[in-house]
Design an enzyme around this catalytic site. Structure first.
Site, mmCIF file in Angstrom:
data_model
loop_
_atom_site.group_PDB
_atom_site.id
_atom_site.type_symbol
_atom_site.label_atom_id
_atom_site.label_comp_id
_atom_site.label_asym_id
_atom_site.label_seq_id
_atom_site.Cartn_x
_atom_site.Cartn_y
_atom_site.Cartn_z
ATOM 1 N N LYS A 62 -43.652 -39.624 -34.064
ATOM 2 C CA LYS A 62 -43.091 -40.181 -32.831
ATOM 3 C C LYS A 62 -42.827 -41.664 -33.029
ATOM 4 O O LYS A 62 -43.710 -42.387 -33.508
ATOM 5 C CB LYS A 62 -44.076 -39.965 -31.677
ATOM 6 C CG LYS A 62 -43.525 -40.393 -30.333
ATOM 7 C CD LYS A 62 -44.451 -40.003 -29.192
ATOM 8 C CE LYS A 62 -45.596 -40.979 -28.997
ATOM 9 N NZ LYS A 62 -45.175 -42.370 -28.747
ATOM 10 N N LYS A 95 -38.362 -42.475 -23.289
ATOM 11 C CA LYS A 95 -38.672 -42.465 -21.841
ATOM 12 C C LYS A 95 -37.491 -42.929 -21.003
ATOM 13 O O LYS A 95 -37.572 -43.890 -20.231
ATOM 14 C CB LYS A 95 -39.896 -43.326 -21.521
ATOM 15 C CG LYS A 95 -41.182 -42.794 -22.136
ATOM 16 C CD LYS A 95 -42.408 -43.527 -21.598
ATOM 17 C CE LYS A 95 -43.687 -43.033 -22.216
ATOM 18 N NZ LYS A 95 -43.870 -43.420 -23.620
ATOM 19 N N ASP A 98 -32.986 -43.408 -16.010
ATOM 20 C CA ASP A 98 -31.872 -43.896 -15.188
ATOM 21 C C ASP A 98 -30.985 -42.722 -14.756
ATOM 22 O O ASP A 98 -31.281 -41.567 -15.076
ATOM 23 C CB ASP A 98 -31.085 -44.950 -15.984
ATOM 24 C CG ASP A 98 -30.516 -46.042 -15.090
ATOM 25 O OD1 ASP A 98 -30.060 -45.717 -13.967
ATOM 26 O OD2 ASP A 98 -30.504 -47.211 -15.508
ATOM 27 N N ILE A 99 -29.882 -43.025 -14.089
ATOM 28 C CA ILE A 99 -28.987 -41.947 -13.642
ATOM 29 C C ILE A 99 -28.316 -41.291 -14.844
ATOM 30 O O ILE A 99 -28.255 -41.883 -15.938
ATOM 31 C CB ILE A 99 -27.915 -42.470 -12.658
ATOM 32 C CG1 ILE A 99 -27.049 -43.549 -13.326
ATOM 33 C CG2 ILE A 99 -28.573 -42.987 -11.388
ATOM 34 C CD1 ILE A 99 -25.761 -43.854 -12.575
ATOM 35 N N GLY A 100 -27.802 -40.083 -14.630
ATOM 36 C CA GLY A 100 -27.241 -39.281 -15.717
ATOM 37 C C GLY A 100 -26.236 -40.016 -16.571
ATOM 38 O O GLY A 100 -26.308 -40.004 -17.813
ATOM 39 N N TYR A 225 -58.517 -42.238 -23.714
ATOM 40 C CA TYR A 225 -58.542 -41.286 -24.819
ATOM 41 C C TYR A 225 -59.457 -40.116 -24.542
ATOM 42 O O TYR A 225 -60.548 -40.263 -23.997
ATOM 43 C CB TYR A 225 -59.007 -41.989 -26.104
ATOM 44 C CG TYR A 225 -58.027 -43.016 -26.619
ATOM 45 C CD1 TYR A 225 -56.783 -42.623 -27.117
ATOM 46 C CD2 TYR A 225 -58.326 -44.383 -26.608
ATOM 47 C CE1 TYR A 225 -55.875 -43.564 -27.592
ATOM 48 C CE2 TYR A 225 -57.429 -45.325 -27.080
ATOM 49 C CZ TYR A 225 -56.199 -44.903 -27.567
ATOM 50 O OH TYR A 225 -55.297 -45.832 -28.032
ATOM 51 N N GLY A 243 -51.902 -42.259 -32.196
ATOM 52 C CA GLY A 243 -51.296 -43.465 -32.720
ATOM 53 C C GLY A 243 -52.318 -44.326 -33.425
ATOM 54 O O GLY A 243 -52.644 -44.129 -34.594
#
Ligand code: BMP
Length: 277
Positions: A62, A95, A98-100, A225, A243
């Site tokens: 990631k 993450k 917002d709008i499409g 955690y 991480g």
């Protein structure tokens, strides 16, 4: 149908309608690893070094690509080569929120062109269904998958209760592209958030869970955690995200330490899965 937590990753892979979810579930079983390593380091060399060291032990790496000060297209090319070599998927933890129309551009364009290299990305459900349809316009033709943030690991976060239940309902409207959730438990089978869908009867969502650590309980900035057993066995999640517990913070632990910690989390995650079955 048995509850999802009683099915093997392979059984789930065979029945999953989303190609990248199949790829992830198959990879987990092939490598006996439900470990996703989160590599949050500020430069290209460290990111590639940690991905190379952790690659053999995880199903997924990631990234937070906007942390890397010397990002260039070669970083992506090298990361993709490592993913091929070591058999892992790449998840850019963007993450979107917002709008499409905006997220569609953020996903496809700009400096990072995330959709061109990340198998998986994620989005907050807060803008409503349009965020999923916008991202799907870019991601579906490329066979990408999306995770919705149904819950978060940090103290005091607002993704709880009705918010989580509404997220599950949203995901169920987009089962061609939403492959799972970032969540802390099996939100799609918990009566409080499953929206009346019985255990084992809903779509199969992969639950990927951050906030995993064997040695500490927090980081002084809200992170909380839990152990692999609490996450996979007790809470019914599918993938542990680790991480700093592995790379150690800063530019990262030396390779030997990374390998040692990867093995430790891989074994703990796999044992928790076997105990759950
Ligand atoms: P660490 O194991 O070092 O605490 O890192 C956790 C990673 O998971 C970070 O990259 C963070 O952005 C991500 N994450 C999280 O910690 N909690 C969430 O609720 C969602 C996340 O994506």
């Amino acid at each position: 149908m048995p509850s999802i937590t009683k099915r093997t990753y392979t059984e789930r892979a065979a029945a999953h309608p989303i190609a990248v979810a199949r790829q992830l579930l198959e990879c987990i079983d092939r490598k006996k690893s439900n470990l996703c390593v989160s590599v949050d380091v500020p430069n290209k060399a460290s990111l590639l070094r940690i991905a190379a060291a952790a690659g053999p032990y995880c199903c997924c790496i990631k990234t937070h690509i906007d942390i890397v000060s010397d990002f260039d297209d070669d970083l992506v090319a090298q990361l993709q080569a490592l993913a091929e070599k070591h058999d892992f998927l790449i998840w850019e933890d963007r993450k979107f929120a917002d709008i499409g129309n905006t997220v569609k551009l953020q996903y496809s364009s700009g400096v990072y062109k995330i959709a061109s290299w990340a198998h998986i990305t994620n989005a907050h459900p807060i803008p409503g269904d349009g965020i999923v349809t916008g991202l799907a316009q870019v991601g579906l033709p490329l066979n990408r998958g999306l995770l919705l943030l149904a819950e978060m690991s940090s103290a005091g976060n607002l993704a709880t209760g009705d918010y989580t239940a509404t997220t599950v309902a949203m995901a169920r409207r987009h089962t061609d592209f939403v492959m799972g959730y970032v969540a802390m438990r099996r939100v799609d089978e918990d009566p409080k958030t499953a929206g009346g869908v019985a255990e084992g009867e809903g779509a199969d969502f992969v639950i990927m869970t951050p906030g995993v650590g064997l040695d500490t309980k927090g980081d002084g900035m809200g992170q909380q955690y839990r152990t692999p057993d609490e996450v996979i066995n007790q809470s019914g999640c599918d993938v542990i995200i680790v991480g700093r517990g592995i790379y150690g913070g800063g530019d990262g632990n030396p390779d030997e330490k990374i390998v040692e910690e990867c093995k430790r989390y891989q074994q703990a995650g796999w044992k928790a899965y076997e105990d759950r079955l």
